[in-house]
Design an enzyme around this catalytic site. Structure first.
Site, PDB file in Angstrom:
ATOM      1  N   LEU A 190       6.607  -1.001  19.938  1.00  0.00           N
ATOM      2  CA  LEU A 190       5.761   0.059  20.484  1.00  0.00           C
ATOM      3  C   LEU A 190       4.282  -0.293  20.436  1.00  0.00           C
ATOM      4  O   LEU A 190       3.432   0.593  20.415  1.00  0.00           O
ATOM      5  CB  LEU A 190       5.996   1.361  19.710  1.00  0.00           C
ATOM      6  CG  LEU A 190       7.446   1.833  19.575  1.00  0.00           C
ATOM      7  CD1 LEU A 190       7.521   3.046  18.647  1.00  0.00           C
ATOM      8  CD2 LEU A 190       8.041   2.144  20.939  1.00  0.00           C
ATOM      9  N   PRO A 208       0.763  -0.788  19.163  1.00  0.00           N
ATOM     10  CA  PRO A 208       0.051  -0.315  17.974  1.00  0.00           C
ATOM     11  C   PRO A 208       0.782   0.788  17.204  1.00  0.00           C
ATOM     12  O   PRO A 208       0.351   1.164  16.114  1.00  0.00           O
ATOM     13  CB  PRO A 208      -1.274   0.214  18.545  1.00  0.00           C
ATOM     14  CG  PRO A 208      -0.982   0.541  19.969  1.00  0.00           C
ATOM     15  CD  PRO A 208       0.033  -0.467  20.408  1.00  0.00           C
ATOM     16  N   ASP A 262       6.713 -12.246  20.489  1.00  0.00           N
ATOM     17  CA  ASP A 262       7.466 -13.387  19.962  1.00  0.00           C
ATOM     18  C   ASP A 262       7.364 -13.438  18.433  1.00  0.00           C
ATOM     19  O   ASP A 262       8.351 -13.716  17.747  1.00  0.00           O
ATOM     20  CB  ASP A 262       6.942 -14.694  20.555  1.00  0.00           C
ATOM     21  CG  ASP A 262       7.144 -14.782  22.059  1.00  0.00           C
ATOM     22  OD1 ASP A 262       8.060 -14.117  22.573  1.00  0.00           O
ATOM     23  OD2 ASP A 262       6.382 -15.516  22.707  1.00  0.00           O
TER      24      ASP A 262
END
Length: 328
Positions: free
Chosen positions: A224, A226, A257
């Site tokens: 999501l 921040p 990643d």
């Protein structure tokens, strides 16, 4: 755990535009956009989804197996990854193509416009998982991250046929692939990774609801930004994992990643899913604080201190039993 990470291996060309992309778009003329952005900065960095993920896992003390296709120009990159704990013995080297290139421009609001040159990545479809499993005495998990679409489908199908648990991470290829192929990639996955926008795109393109997807995957992990991450399993309450506080924002490229690297490290260590998400969030934060996907360092002491500050001393003690960062 013996975790193989299939996906792209590339060189990133990262540029910064001092303005907002949205200010340059004319609503009435979006059908014929012709824009050139004068950028202030160019950073050439190592990248590619699979390489970024294995780099992060290696920095946390694991020995992940990188599976992808590169050009003859990979020698220096290979040395870098191997020094950071990545097994590169299953990387295919093309005789005719260069290693893939990712070109990305980021504006002041951290919006991005990017292009990707496939290059040697097209040959990833030639890679068989069987010989890799044989070399290692088996595989415990295969992560299928963004790659040549045919390679993604082939690796997913082979994992199913061989009974190897797999994690689906279609993310950057969702826009290109039709719903039928996306269904093929995620059906039966032990883990499904996406961000919140990609979550909606998966549901739209597959025609499956959130509930139907949870019928088909073991664990659904949605980042999501921040706001942290959400972890879902069928019949269980959603687990929201709070973000790890950041020291600053430099560049968002590679953050997803790094989250996957941290999450999979927790999986390899047998930690609860919430703890896996927390490790993912803090690893991702390190990337956000630097320009480039592999320019960060994970220090054992600092990582655990930041982990304790974000999630509590007890959680940090659990992670400390397994964490083996390359730096003190």
């Amino acid at each position: 755990m013996r975790i193989a990470v299939t996906g792209s291996i590339a060189t990133d060309h990262l540029m910064t535009f001092p303005g907002r992309f949205g200010d340059q778009l004319i609503a009435e003329q979006l059908d014929r956009v012709s824009l050139s952005f004068l950028v202030d900065d160019l950073q050439i960095r190592r990248g590619g989804c699979a390489a970024n993920i294995t780099f992060g896992m290696g920095c946390l003390g694991l020995r992940p197996i990188l599976v992808g296709a590169v050009g003859a120009d990979f020698a220096d990159y290979r040395s870098w990854l191997e020094r950071h704990g990545v097994d590169c013995d299953s990387v295919h080297v093309s005789e005719i193509h260069h290693t893939a290139r990712f070109l990305c421009t980021t504006d002041d609001d951290h919006n991005q416009i990017a292009s990707f040159y496939t290059g040697a990545m097209a040959e990833a479809r030639l890679i068989e998982l069987g010989p890799i499993a044989q070399r290692l005495g088996g595989l415990d998990l295969v992560l299928v991250s963004p790659n040549d679409p045919e390679a993604m489908l082939r690796h997913t199908d082979e994992a199913r046929q061989r009974g190897i648990p797999f994690a689906a991470d279609p993310s950057q290829q969702l826009a290109r692939m039709p719903g039928e192929q996306i269904r093929q990639l995620i059906d039966g996955a032990a883990y499904l990774f996406s961000n919140d926008y990609e979550k909606g795109l998966i549901e739209q393109k597959t025609g499956w609801s959130d509930e139907e997807i949870l019928d088909r995957v073991g664990v659904r992990v949605t980042t999501l930004g921040p706001k942290g991450a959400v972890i879902d399993r069928k019949g269980e309450p959603s687990v929201h994992v709070a973000p790890a506080p950041e020291l600053g924002k430099a560049d968002p490229t590679g953050v997803g990643d790094a989250f996957r690297a941290g999450f999979l490290a927790g999986v390899a260590w047998g930690l609860p899913l919430e703890r896996c998400g927390q490790i993912g969030n803090l690893t991702a934060t390190h990337v956000l604080e630097r320009v480039g996907c592999q320019e960060y360092e994970l220090g054992q002491k600092v990582f655990l201190e930041r982990f304790a500050d974000a999630y509590g001393a007890g959680a940090a003690d659990e992670v400390a039993r397994f964490l083996k960062c390359h730096h003190a």
